[in-house]
Write an enzyme that holds these catalytic residues in place. Structure first.
Site, PDB file in Angstrom:
ATOM      1  N   ALA A  67       0.838  -1.197   0.000  1.00 18.52           N
ATOM      2  CA  ALA A  67       0.000   0.000   0.000  1.00 18.52           C
ATOM      3  C   ALA A  67       0.873   1.247   0.000  1.00 18.52           C
ATOM      4  O   ALA A  67       1.909   1.294   0.663  1.00 18.52           O
ATOM      5  CB  ALA A  67      -0.905   0.001   1.233  1.00 18.52           C
ATOM      6  N   CYS A  68       0.434   2.248  -0.756  1.00 13.35           N
ATOM      7  CA  CYS A  68       1.100   3.553  -0.757  1.00 13.35           C
ATOM      8  C   CYS A  68       0.014   4.610  -0.559  1.00 13.35           C
ATOM      9  O   CYS A  68      -1.012   4.327   0.051  1.00 13.35           O
ATOM     10  CB  CYS A  68       1.873   3.759  -2.059  1.00 13.35           C
ATOM     11  N   TYR A  69       0.224   5.810  -1.042  1.00 16.51           N
ATOM     12  CA  TYR A  69      -0.776   6.874  -0.880  1.00 16.51           C
ATOM     13  C   TYR A  69      -2.013   6.645  -1.751  1.00 16.51           C
ATOM     14  O   TYR A  69      -3.128   6.670  -1.277  1.00 16.51           O
ATOM     15  CB  TYR A  69      -0.175   8.241  -1.222  1.00 16.51           C
ATOM     16  N   GLY A  71      -1.895   4.268  -4.756  1.00 13.17           N
ATOM     17  CA  GLY A  71      -1.876   3.013  -5.493  1.00 13.17           C
ATOM     18  C   GLY A  71      -0.929   2.949  -6.669  1.00 13.17           C
ATOM     19  O   GLY A  71      -0.822   1.910  -7.311  1.00 13.17           O
ATOM     20  N   PHE A  96      -3.753   3.899   0.427  1.00 14.90           N
ATOM     21  CA  PHE A  96      -4.308   4.185   1.749  1.00 14.90           C
ATOM     22  C   PHE A  96      -5.486   5.157   1.653  1.00 14.90           C
ATOM     23  O   PHE A  96      -6.409   5.093   2.460  1.00 14.90           O
ATOM     24  CB  PHE A  96      -3.214   4.749   2.667  1.00 14.90           C
TER      25      PHE A  96
END
Length: 131
Positions: A67-69, A71, A96
């Site tokens: 997961a990142c900010y 995607g 996220f």
């Protein structure tokens, strides 16, 4: 291209999975992770990924979701991890920002926590060589 999973699918998998069967790897910066992250996620910065980090407990799971900010960065990291892990690797669709499940605050949760950098002031050692 690496697989993606939706927030709903991830929540269902987290609800069903054994503790060590699924790992969530949050690649956002440590301050964003500390402000709130998916419950049970570990914080691993992309620059920290090395052959040494593949010995970490999260890397031994049957499935890993990155997961990142939003995607996008998680897609690249998931593709890299997919080449080096013996696990089903996916990226969290929407990152996220798209997550609406349980959120843990801070770094003190028992399942997550930030991963220490693998580099020393003298530079990487032989087991810390990047992928």
């Amino acid at each position: 291209m690496v697989a993606t999973t939706t927030p709903t699918e991830l929540q269902e998998r987290l609800d069903e999975a054994d503790d060590d069967a699924l790992s969530v790897v949050d690649i956002r910066d440590p301050s964003s992770y500390a402000a709130g992250h998916i419950e049970g996620a570990v914080n691993v910065q992309p620059h920290q990924l090395s052959t040494a980090t593949l010995d970490a407990e999260w890397a031994q799971a049957d499935a890993v979701v990155v997961a990142c900010y939003h995607g996008k960065s998680s897609q690249r990291v998931a593709m890299l991890l997919d080449q080096h892990l013996d696990a089903d690797v996916a990226s969290l669709d929407g990152g996220f920002e798209g997550w609406d499940g349980p959120i843990a605050d801070g770094r003190g949760d028992s399942e997550g926590g930030a991963v220490s950098p693998t580099r020393t002031e003298e530079g990487p050692g032989p087991s810390d060589a990047p992928f």
